[in-house]
Design a protein around this motif. Sequence first.
Motif, PDB file in Angstrom:
ATOM      1  N   VAL A 274       0.974  -1.284   0.124  1.00  0.00           N
ATOM      2  CA  VAL A 274       0.037   0.046  -0.127  1.00  0.00           C
ATOM      3  C   VAL A 274       0.969   1.082   0.034  1.00  0.00           C
ATOM      4  CG1 VAL A 274      -1.730   1.176   1.383  1.00  0.00           C
ATOM      5  CG2 VAL A 274      -1.815  -1.244   1.254  1.00  0.00           C
ATOM      6  N   GLY A 275       0.575   2.241  -0.805  1.00  0.00           N
ATOM      7  CA  GLY A 275       1.141   3.447  -0.715  1.00  0.00           C
ATOM      8  C   GLY A 275       2.165   3.844  -1.946  1.00  0.00           C
ATOM      9  N   ALA A 276       2.595   4.937  -2.130  1.00  0.00           N
ATOM     10  CA  ALA A 276       3.424   5.225  -3.112  1.00  0.00           C
ATOM     11  C   ALA A 276       5.052   4.712  -2.975  1.00  0.00           C
ATOM     12  CB  ALA A 276       3.594   6.809  -3.212  1.00  0.00           C
ATOM     13  N   GLY A 277       5.321   4.335  -4.009  1.00  0.00           N
ATOM     14  CA  GLY A 277       6.698   3.679  -4.243  1.00  0.00           C
ATOM     15  C   GLY A 277       6.643   2.171  -3.328  1.00  0.00           C
ATOM     16  N   SER A 278       5.519   1.723  -3.800  1.00  0.00           N
ATOM     17  CA  SER A 278       5.439   0.349  -3.261  1.00  0.00           C
ATOM     18  C   SER A 278       6.391  -0.723  -3.857  1.00  0.00           C
ATOM     19  CB  SER A 278       3.813  -0.357  -3.605  1.00  0.00           C
ATOM     20  OG  SER A 278       3.765  -0.296  -4.977  1.00  0.00           O
ATOM     21  N   VAL A 279       6.726  -2.003  -2.934  1.00  0.00           N
ATOM     22  CA  VAL A 279       7.568  -2.964  -3.107  1.00  0.00           C
ATOM     23  C   VAL A 279       6.929  -4.116  -4.123  1.00  0.00           C
ATOM     24  CG1 VAL A 279       9.182  -4.528  -2.132  1.00  0.00           C
ATOM     25  CG2 VAL A 279       8.769  -2.566  -0.954  1.00  0.00           C
ATOM     26  N   GLN A 280       7.564  -4.381  -5.219  1.00  0.00           N
ATOM     27  CA  GLN A 280       6.953  -5.419  -6.032  1.00  0.00           C
ATOM     28  C   GLN A 280       8.008  -6.618  -5.980  1.00  0.00           C
ATOM     29  OE1 GLN A 280       6.962  -3.240  -9.694  1.00  0.00           O
ATOM     30  NE2 GLN A 280       4.907  -2.692  -9.277  1.00  0.00           N
ATOM     31  N   TYR A 281       7.253  -7.726  -6.205  1.00  0.00           N
ATOM     32  CA  TYR A 281       8.058  -8.950  -6.045  1.00  0.00           C
ATOM     33  C   TYR A 281       7.980  -9.808  -7.472  1.00  0.00           C
ATOM     34  CZ  TYR A 281       7.683  -8.127  -1.268  1.00  0.00           C
ATOM     35  OH  TYR A 281       7.839  -7.417   0.387  1.00  0.00           O
ATOM     36  N   ALA A 282       8.793 -10.522  -7.745  1.00  0.00           N
ATOM     37  CA  ALA A 282       8.812 -11.359  -8.928  1.00  0.00           C
ATOM     38  C   ALA A 282       9.547 -12.775  -8.534  1.00  0.00           C
ATOM     39  CB  ALA A 282       9.418 -10.607 -10.064  1.00  0.00           C
ATOM     40  N   VAL A 283       9.180 -13.771  -9.319  1.00  0.00           N
ATOM     41  CA  VAL A 283       9.946 -15.075  -9.135  1.00  0.00           C
ATOM     42  C   VAL A 283      10.956 -14.932 -10.150  1.00  0.00           C
ATOM     43  CG1 VAL A 283       9.713 -17.431  -9.737  1.00  0.00           C
ATOM     44  CG2 VAL A 283       7.764 -16.270  -9.055  1.00  0.00           C
ATOM     45  N   ARG A 284      12.401 -15.343  -9.390  1.00  0.00           N
ATOM     46  CA  ARG A 284      13.512 -14.990 -10.279  1.00  0.00           C
ATOM     47  C   ARG A 284      14.245 -16.614 -10.038  1.00  0.00           C
ATOM     48  NH1 ARG A 284      16.256 -10.198 -10.207  1.00  0.00           N
ATOM     49  NH2 ARG A 284      14.719  -8.691 -10.889  1.00  0.00           N
ATOM     50  N   LYS A 285      14.734 -17.140 -11.380  1.00  0.00           N
ATOM     51  CA  LYS A 285      15.031 -18.302 -11.554  1.00  0.00           C
ATOM     52  C   LYS A 285      16.640 -18.409 -11.060  1.00  0.00           C
ATOM     53  CE  LYS A 285      12.727 -18.526 -16.001  1.00  0.00           C
ATOM     54  NZ  LYS A 285      12.865 -18.551 -17.526  1.00  0.00           N
ATOM     55  N   GLY A 286      16.954 -19.560 -10.063  1.00  0.00           N
ATOM     56  CA  GLY A 286      18.082 -19.738  -9.727  1.00  0.00           C
ATOM     57  C   GLY A 286      19.213 -20.446 -10.915  1.00  0.00           C
ATOM     58  N   ILE A 287      20.245 -20.478 -10.651  1.00  0.00           N
ATOM     59  CA  ILE A 287      21.134 -21.030 -11.587  1.00  0.00           C
ATOM     60  C   ILE A 287      20.908 -22.634 -12.103  1.00  0.00           C
ATOM     61  CG2 ILE A 287      22.906 -21.711  -9.852  1.00  0.00           C
ATOM     62  CD1 ILE A 287      25.257 -21.184 -12.036  1.00  0.00           C
ATOM     63  N   PHE A 288      20.320 -23.374 -10.905  1.00  0.00           N
ATOM     64  CA  PHE A 288      20.129 -24.564 -11.506  1.00  0.00           C
ATOM     65  C   PHE A 288      18.798 -24.816 -12.732  1.00  0.00           C
ATOM     66  CE2 PHE A 288      17.991 -28.778 -10.567  1.00  0.00           C
ATOM     67  CZ  PHE A 288      18.908 -29.422 -11.263  1.00  0.00           C
ATOM     68  N   ARG A 289      18.063 -23.817 -12.261  1.00  0.00           N
ATOM     69  CA  ARG A 289      16.781 -23.910 -13.351  1.00  0.00           C
ATOM     70  C   ARG A 289      17.103 -23.322 -14.816  1.00  0.00           C
ATOM     71  NH1 ARG A 289      10.841 -20.782 -12.819  1.00  0.00           N
ATOM     72  NH2 ARG A 289      10.221 -21.473 -14.776  1.00  0.00           N
ATOM     73  N   GLN A 290      17.874 -22.170 -14.421  1.00  0.00           N
ATOM     74  CA  GLN A 290      18.487 -21.613 -15.945  1.00  0.00           C
ATOM     75  C   GLN A 290      19.418 -22.448 -16.633  1.00  0.00           C
ATOM     76  OE1 GLN A 290      20.610 -17.872 -14.979  1.00  0.00           O
ATOM     77  NE2 GLN A 290      19.405 -17.424 -13.330  1.00  0.00           N
ATOM     78  N   MET A 291      20.276 -23.321 -15.890  1.00  0.00           N
ATOM     79  CA  MET A 291      21.071 -24.261 -16.542  1.00  0.00           C
ATOM     80  C   MET A 291      20.189 -25.355 -17.209  1.00  0.00           C
ATOM     81  SD  MET A 291      24.504 -23.440 -16.975  1.00  0.00           S
ATOM     82  CE  MET A 291      24.851 -25.338 -17.302  1.00  0.00           C
ATOM     83  N   CYS A 292      19.014 -25.911 -16.289  1.00  0.00           N
ATOM     84  CA  CYS A 292      18.256 -26.915 -16.958  1.00  0.00           C
ATOM     85  C   CYS A 292      17.412 -26.435 -18.138  1.00  0.00           C
ATOM     86  CB  CYS A 292      17.166 -27.425 -15.935  1.00  0.00           C
ATOM     87  SG  CYS A 292      17.961 -28.260 -14.443  1.00  0.00           S
ATOM     88  N   GLU A 293      16.898 -25.058 -18.191  1.00  0.00           N
ATOM     89  CA  GLU A 293      16.245 -24.604 -19.319  1.00  0.00           C
ATOM     90  C   GLU A 293      16.883 -24.644 -20.472  1.00  0.00           C
ATOM     91  OE1 GLU A 293      14.281 -21.175 -17.907  1.00  0.00           O
ATOM     92  OE2 GLU A 293      12.889 -22.625 -16.761  1.00  0.00           O
ATOM     93  N   THR A 294      18.173 -24.145 -20.414  1.00  0.00           N
ATOM     94  CA  THR A 294      19.193 -23.939 -21.562  1.00  0.00           C
ATOM     95  C   THR A 294      19.373 -25.153 -22.179  1.00  0.00           C
ATOM     96  OG1 THR A 294      20.020 -21.893 -20.431  1.00  0.00           O
ATOM     97  CG2 THR A 294      21.633 -23.121 -22.150  1.00  0.00           C
ATOM     98  N   ALA A 295      19.790 -26.243 -21.262  1.00  0.00           N
ATOM     99  CA  ALA A 295      20.158 -27.770 -21.665  1.00  0.00           C
ATOM    100  C   ALA A 295      18.954 -28.415 -22.365  1.00  0.00           C
ATOM    101  CB  ALA A 295      20.712 -28.372 -20.632  1.00  0.00           C
ATOM    102  N   ALA A 296      17.611 -27.970 -21.853  1.00  0.00           N
ATOM    103  CA  ALA A 296      16.523 -28.789 -22.500  1.00  0.00           C
ATOM    104  C   ALA A 296      16.361 -27.944 -23.968  1.00  0.00           C
ATOM    105  CB  ALA A 296      15.253 -28.338 -21.325  1.00  0.00           C
ATOM    106  N   ASN A 297      16.587 -26.790 -23.986  1.00  0.00           N
ATOM    107  CA  ASN A 297      16.467 -26.332 -25.138  1.00  0.00           C
ATOM    108  C   ASN A 297      17.279 -26.784 -26.445  1.00  0.00           C
ATOM    109  OD1 ASN A 297      14.376 -24.436 -24.322  1.00  0.00           O
ATOM    110  ND2 ASN A 297      15.785 -22.739 -23.923  1.00  0.00           N
TER     111      ASN A 297
END
Length: 666
Positions: A274-297
């Motif tokens: 609530v309020g101006a300048g509010s904090v936002q969140y996002a799901v960030r991928k860790g290195i293991f997930r990044q490597m798995c997706e790169t290899a899977a492609n």
Amino acid sequence: MSTPLYLANNPIYKLSMGNLNTKKSKELLSLLKERSWLVLDGKAKNNQGNLFKTELQQGDFVYVCIGSKQLWGIYRITGEWNTLPAELAPLLPSESEWGYRAAELVVSPVRNDIWNLKKVTKHWAPSGFSTFYRVADLEEANKLFFEPFYDRTLIPNAPEHLVKISQATPIPRNQILYGPPGTGKTFHTVIRAVAILEGVSDEAIKKEYPPAKRAELRKKFEKYQQAERIGFVTFHQAFTYEDFVEGIKPLPPTTPKHSKSEGAEEGEENRPTVGAGSVQYAVRKGIFRQMCETAANALPTEEEFVLKHIPFNELYAGFISHLGKLIESTNGPVIFRTKEGYGVQLTAVNQQTGRLTFQYGKGRVLDFDSPFNMDGSYSHVDKSRPEKLYALYSSIDQIKNLKSDIINKVGGNAKTLQWVAFNELKKYEASQLSSQRENKQIKPSPSYVLIIDEINRGNVANIFGELITLLEDDKRAGKGQTEALTVTLPYSQSKFSVPENLYLLGTMNTADRSVEALDTALRRRFSFTEMLPDPSLLSKDVEGINMQEMLLAINDRLEQLLDHDHVIGHALLMQVSNLNELKAAFRRSILPLLQEYFFGDWGKIGLVLGSAFIQQMNKKKEGKLKYKILSFDPYNKGDYSEKPVFRLTDVDSLEAKAFKDIYEIS
């Protein structure tokens, strides 16, 4: 046709560890198999123990059997000969000069009924009268042993570059280099990672890039990193699942909007406060997930590779034809394992009706280690039973209870034999699908490597979480992987699997007392390669000091006072070229490590290095403590006044003789 196994001009030996097949040594065998250690009594008859120590070289192949009872597999030697640690002595069948060599598993057996070879008494055979023996006649050994029991044809003189990881010498997808401090574990990950990516052995990389060309190898390694083929991460106590796989991370404050921010997952919305300048969140991928997706492609697409479904009738016809040929070609009974690990003998196959006939022991299936104690009891499995099971279950692992999952579903009364028939049918199906894939000649998918340094410093159970199961070879994703598993990630709710072309390469310091041992479930899914101190890499003359002998002397004493894991690695002395550099190495690395090893008992450092390196303050006149202990009831100060107090000598004040005295015993 059997798959070729290229030996690259290396010999292959037989190693029988049958003398460990005792109740006393059962625990030892399990430990050796887990560590991939091959052992032999140094006093084995006919000089065989000495040949195991002196003739066997790194890169050589060894097939391991437990007498004529069991096959372990074909291994490739990765380490030098070493004395078996003293703590394992109580598990040995005799007091002798037992030694071991570290190795990596290359091929597992496809059959284990080696009693069928009892009539083959050549020295190279499991039933032959030998413990350690070189297999010279490969043509004969291939026909009688390696092809039927390993589905491999050994080819002796293939060039080194043909030793492909994916075909000839497949290395584990999950492996850990472990050993004491300073043995070059992290250093060696560069060699191992490049070897995996280029489909060759470690030895081939070492030959192409000797120490003088290390800089060139590093450049190649860094190029692979830039191309995202190699990832690197270090585990530590604060490292979590959210860092490794995925987690919710805050984004820089913005104006309150329900819009996706940079870094948010597709389909996810930020949740502003609530309020101006509010904090936002996002799901960030860790290195293991990044490597798995790169290899899977990089895996083949459906269009590139589609396996042909085999109709059941066609599959079963090929299956019974295969069994008929197996009975004809096998020199002895054809034995299959039951779910409980016993054995039953296939005696007949009706090629017209598909009926299978089995013989088994009285009142139960026979003991797998004694397959010839049968009383003539027979039973049959008709084609209709495995056909119904095939329609119900895609995997043999889905059958948990024989009565409820077989008898209650498909009928009949030979539940154990129905399980055996279905299990062998699924094995045959897997081999046919594998042949399809090989015949399509699809270009192998590029490999990817994630290096995890200090893997045991993190809480591995929490870091990997539910993904531990997905690390197993048969649970990985890829075309033709019939047992692949997929999970739903907790934060993004995305479907996730580990691709077959991603390799995990960890390092582990065995002397680190600040962390617990690896999680058991994770340990079972990794292959371990031991990295030991190698004094031969050090100089024999640094201002008259033999560095090789000095390191050997230090480590021999440390093993006697502590254990196999608490020794000094050669890497701590690799850069030493003069006395001043040797003093600096002792001051910065070796003495602090010994202080940690002998925490609270520094006097034992003198047992390792000698009296020149440590002083007892309250005994030497010139080093007496200035202040004595005060009187205070109810303590007796005399008890403490006699306690020895030790101080390290200033290393810079020592002469070369002090270092020579470490190994020169007067």
